[in-house]
Design a protein around this motif. Structure first.
Motif, short mmCIF file in Angstrom:
data_model
loop_
_atom_site.label_atom_id
_atom_site.label_comp_id
_atom_site.label_asym_id
_atom_site.label_seq_id
_atom_site.Cartn_x
_atom_site.Cartn_y
_atom_site.Cartn_z
N GLN A 76 11.74 -23.86 13.63
CA GLN A 76 11.15 -24.95 14.41
C GLN A 76 12.26 -25.91 14.86
OE1 GLN A 76 8.44 -26.16 15.76
NE2 GLN A 76 9.16 -28.25 16.09
N GLY A 97 12.63 -29.34 16.92
CA GLY A 97 11.83 -30.44 17.43
C GLY A 97 12.35 -31.01 18.74
N CYS A 123 16.19 -32.34 20.21
CA CYS A 123 17.31 -31.81 19.43
C CYS A 123 18.39 -31.29 20.38
CB CYS A 123 16.85 -30.67 18.52
SG CYS A 123 15.86 -31.21 17.12
N ALA A 154 13.74 -31.75 12.62
CA ALA A 154 12.91 -32.82 13.17
C ALA A 154 13.54 -33.35 14.44
CB ALA A 154 12.74 -33.93 12.13
N GLY A 155 12.78 -34.14 15.18
CA GLY A 155 13.20 -34.58 16.50
C GLY A 155 14.54 -35.30 16.51
N THR A 213 17.56 -34.31 16.23
CA THR A 213 18.67 -33.82 15.41
C THR A 213 19.79 -33.31 16.32
OG1 THR A 213 17.18 -33.18 13.61
CG2 THR A 213 19.34 -32.13 13.66
N GLY A 224 15.72 -27.93 5.84
CA GLY A 224 14.97 -28.92 6.58
C GLY A 224 15.85 -30.12 6.90
N ALA A 239 15.89 -34.01 8.48
CA ALA A 239 15.14 -35.18 8.95
C ALA A 239 15.63 -35.57 10.34
CB ALA A 239 15.31 -36.34 7.97
N GLY A 240 14.82 -36.31 11.04
CA GLY A 240 15.12 -36.62 12.43
C GLY A 240 16.27 -37.59 12.61
#
Length: 347
Positions: free
Chosen positions: A243, A245, A248, A263-264, A266, A279, A281-282
């Motif tokens: 995924q 976001g 990115c 996440a968005g 990145t 994972g 974080a944004g």
């Protein structure tokens, strides 16, 4: 084992991969395999010492080998190459291409193509594909069955979409890109704002830009930017179920393994490696050539050339020491209980 229809000779291999052939003349090759599965038509490779016994016992007719290790394989047919594994992979890639039955350029009668779309030469568009308004499709690209290309999409030359790929509007895809089945490019980013107890959707009006020679494997998703572009740099390879976001930006020649989630906003530099289930974080930055171990949770920026692991992610060497220490926790806890009991008795 992979058997090919086209047979080749050691001379063909040297022409493709380089190296130097030492062995019998007039041998014929038809397959590539692991040492254990090989037969008398197979090509294999050897680099790591622990596999030497398996390679010696293998009936394979030809072995890629480093020149410095040739003495370990007397009386065998060898391609001597400074990078045996890489040369072997190059052979496999070339052999697949030579052996493949490429689809004849055509537009299947069940495909639906808007009259405003521009289709290059030598393009194959398979059954039930849909191509929207103002799309531009480069020469020699292949779209297999049930691909959906929305409006105002541009796709370069020699790009291959496997069945059931969905490309949303305004996406830009370069040359030599490979996108596997079930992948969605350009869906809305996951953006909402809570007002008066209601989650209100933030409009996503950006797009996705994918540079040349990117490969995205099955069932991955790349969201469009909120206002600008989600960007994937040249030569980056993305595994299954990844995924990415909105907003990115991924640099050149990165590797994102299965189930990575960004996440968005990145930002990844060039040559970044993220192992499985990482994972991020944004609004974080990961520097050039950084490597992050499997199942790590990234909550802060990571500098260039760093090695991180763990959740939350930390320097990999430190995390390894923590893992070693955890093995001794039962003994440490028992010691703590004894000390506590002793102190209680003394008081």
């Amino acid at each position: 084992m992979k058997k090919f229809n086209k047979t080749i000779t050691p001379e063909d291999i040297v022409a493709v991969c380089g190296g130097e052939y030492h062995g019998e003349q007039n041998i014929t090759l038809q397959s590539v395999a692991d040492p254990e599965e090989a037969d008398s038509s197979s090509v294999i490779f050897w680099e790591q010492e622990k596999y030497l016994d398996a390679v010696k016992k293998s009936p394979a007719v030809l072995i890629f080998c480093h020149p410095d290790k040739a003495n370990n394989l007397p009386n065998r047919n060898l391609i001597l190459h400074p990078h045996p594994y890489f040369a072997f992979l190059r052979l496999v890639d070339w052999w697949i291409e030579q052996d493949a039955e490429k689809p004849i350029p055509e537009i299947h009668p069940t495909a639906i193509i808007d009259s405003s779309a521009t289709i290059g030469d030598g393009v194959y568009i398979g059954p039930y594909c849909i191509i929207g308004k103002n799309c531009q499709i480069g020469n020699d690209s292949i779209f297999e069955a049930h691909c959906f290309i929305s409006n105002d999409v541009s796709i370069g030359k020699n790009t291959h979409l496997y069945p059931n790929v969905n490309i949303y509007a305004d996406t830009r895809i370069g040359n030599g890109v490979i996108i596997h089945s079930g992948t969605v490019i350009g869906a809305d980013g996951f953006g909402f704002i809570l007002m008066d107890g209601v989650q209100n959707k933030i409009p996503q009006v950006g797009n996705v830009v994918i540079e040349d020679f990117v490969e995205i494997q099955a069932n991955s998703a790349v969201d469009r930017g909120t206002l600008s572009s989600t960007f994937i740099g040249q030569g980056t390879k993305i595994d299954n179920f990844v995924q990415i976001g909105h907003n990115c930006r991924i640099g050149k020649h990165c590797i994102l393994c299965a189930q990575v989630g960004l996440a968005g906003s990145t930002i990844l530099g060039d040559y970044v490696y993220l192992a499985g289930q990482v994972g991020v974080a944004g609004h974080l930055k990961i520097g050039d050539r950084a490597m992050v171990g499997a199942q790590s949770g990234i909550t802060n920026d990571i500098p260039a050339d760093a090695r991180y692991w763990g959740s939350p992610a930390m320097e990999a060497d430190r995390f390894k020491r923590i893992l070693v220490s955890q093995k001794h926790l039962p003994e440490i806890y028992r010691f703590y209980l004894k000390q506590k009991k002793k102190e209680e008795e003394e008081t």
